[in-house]
Write an enzyme that holds these catalytic residues in place. Structure first.
Site, short mmCIF file in Angstrom:
data_model
loop_
_atom_site.label_atom_id
_atom_site.label_comp_id
_atom_site.label_asym_id
_atom_site.label_seq_id
_atom_site.Cartn_x
_atom_site.Cartn_y
_atom_site.Cartn_z
N VAL A 14 -6.17 -4.74 5.93
CA VAL A 14 -5.33 -5.04 7.10
C VAL A 14 -6.18 -5.46 8.31
O VAL A 14 -5.93 -6.49 8.93
CB VAL A 14 -4.45 -3.81 7.45
CG1 VAL A 14 -3.66 -4.06 8.73
CG2 VAL A 14 -3.50 -3.48 6.31
N LYS A 204 7.60 7.06 5.74
CA LYS A 204 8.27 5.96 6.44
C LYS A 204 9.66 6.40 6.91
O LYS A 204 10.10 6.03 8.01
CB LYS A 204 8.35 4.74 5.53
CG LYS A 204 6.98 4.14 5.23
CD LYS A 204 7.03 3.14 4.11
CE LYS A 204 5.67 2.51 3.85
NZ LYS A 204 5.65 1.71 2.61
#
Ligand SMILES: NC(=O)c1ccc[n+]([C@@H]2O[C@H](COP(=O)([O-])OP(=O)(O)OC[C@H]3O[C@@H](n4cnc5c(N)ncnc54)[C@H](OP(=O)(O)O)[C@@H]3O)[C@@H](O)[C@H]2O)c1
Length: 408
Positions: A14, A204
């Protein structure tokens, strides 16, 4: 033109993608924000690794050294695990440095305290990339919350689990073979527990819960089931009956009570998540004014994640007010004694169960039964080997007229 100074924490999949995108789209950022963007430092762990980072940018394994760079405006965090990231972000926010993070585990554990620190430091904390990668779920919910009442969110948040379930169904293989395929394609880690045991989706969901309700539940009170126990036979039976099994994180709000779950569910044809296959993530949101919205796309990967991070980054300089309204609801604990509708798979009608109405998918060896039962009852039948598996039905508030109580 003034300059925004950015530091990156992490230069893996990332972080390096964020770096390359900033470097290659400088003029775009200048046009969007009206300021120059300069990467001033990169924090990594292993100083001996070769990296493609321009001269003049500090590359260090010391956070102290990085933080000593004068006047950093934004820190973009993409390292793994809760610590040391949480401590680093806390210190940055205290100093009034804005933070954009992709780290779901860190946020699920420390989001609340980081938000408080951000408020004290007059800094912003943004985290679109932490839930569903490039799919803009956080921004969409923040937007919807302004006027809509959001009553139901059902989401496929773990691409690895979705890939495995798709692989079992499409290639008629067992769980282990599907997991190996996911590992071969780089979709699953060597230790896949975080994904297949439901933890990744759970983190999440906790982030979404905090966004929607302004608080998190007691984690022990939230049902979390992964996909390890799902067999090819389960999937075949359920699919013959016209349903699909999907691993779903859900949050339902009814009469100021919220219920959260992470589990494999039976999804009927026509449901927004029915067609979502492979590594895709998808989120189905029910707003009272907007109706049902579905967002779908890559939930991970270098570019989709960098996309979410950099959209957040730009928003830092475009928004004057990031405060969010949340829904007023208390969070319900899981009640294993409540009668609910399920799809159960079983080789034959369990002797202890009086299921009068057989549902579609009748076969000699494999049958799916739409039953009304408590989770506790089905758990007992499962332990006793009387049924193969059971799945809650996706689609909040579905009224199933043709189920009958299962008697234990
Ligand atoms: N990969 C995805 O598709 C994706 C999607 C959404 C969210 N995320 C989240 O983004 C974060 C990064 O994921 P990734 O896939 O980029 O991981 P990664 O490829 O393993 O990279 C992690 C980076 O963090 C650095 N790092 C690790 N521990 C550190 C420490 N103690 N101090 C300083 N640096 C440290 C590593 O340094 P070295 O380079 O020196 O080893 C590496 O550069 C994770 O929180 C993940 O959950 C990832």
């Amino acid at each position: 033109m003034t300059t925004i100074k950015v530091a990156l924490l992490g230069f893996g999949t990332v972080g390096s993608s964020v770096y390359q995108t900033i470097q290659s789209r400088r003029s775009k950022f200048e046009r969007l924000i009206g300021k120059k963007v300069e990467i001033v430092g990169v924090l990594i762990q292993d100083e001996t690794k070769q990296r493609n980072i321009a001269d003049g940018i500090l590359v260090t394994s010391s956070f102290e050294e990085l933080l000593a760079i004068p006047e950093i405006d934004v820190i973009i965090e993409a390292i793994n695990g809760i610590e040391p990231g949480a401590g680093y972000l806390s210190r940055a926010l205290e100093k009034g440095i804005h933070v954009v993070t992709a780290n779901k585990e860190l946020l699920a554990h420390e989001g609340q305290s980081l938000r408080e620190t951000a408020a004290k430091g007059h800094a912003q904390l943004k985290f679109e990339a932490a839930v569903a990668g490039g799919v803009p779920i956080i921004g969409t919910l923040q937007q919807l919350l302004q006027v809509n009442e959001v009553s139901n969110v059902e989401a496929i948040l773990n691409g690895t689990s979705n890939y495995i379930l798709t692989e079992i169904a499409e290639n008629q293989v067992g769980f282990q073979a599907a997991l190996h395929s996911a590992q071969k394609h780089g979709y699953a880690e060597a230790d896949p527990g975080n994904d297949v045991d439901g933890w990744d989706a759970f983190y999440k969901l906790m982030i979404l819960c905090e966004l929607l309700l302004g608080k998190q539940p007691d984690w022990t009170q939230v049902s979390r089931r992964g996909i390890r126990g799902i067999t090819l036979a389960d999937i075949q039976v359920v699919e013959t009956a016209g349903w699909r099994i999907k691993h779903i994180a859900s949050l339902q709000v009814k009469e100021e009570k919220a219920q959260l779950r992470v589990e494999p569910m039976a999804v009927p044809e026509g449901h927004p998540l029915y067609e979502v296959s492979g590594v895709d993530n998808a989120v189905s949101i029910q707003g009272d004014l907007a109706g049902n919205l579905k967002l779908q796309g890559p939930g991970a990967g270098a570019l989709p994640t960098a996309s979410a991070i950099l959209e957040d980054f730009v928003q830092l300089y475009k928004e004057s007010d990031n405060r969010n309204r949340s829904i007023d609801a208390s969070i319900l604990a899981e009640d294993s004694n409540r009668l609910q509708d399920w799809l159960a798979t079983a080789p034959s009608i369990p002797k202890t169960a009086a299921v009068k109405q057989r549902w579609k998918g009748k076969q000699a060896d494999n049958n799916a039964y739409l039953v009304s039962a408590t989770e506790g009852e089905l758990e007992k039948l499962l332990q006793a080997g009387k049924i193969c598996n059971f799945f809650r039905l996706a689609g909040a508030g579905r009224e199933i007229a043709d189920t009958v109580p299962i008697l234990i």
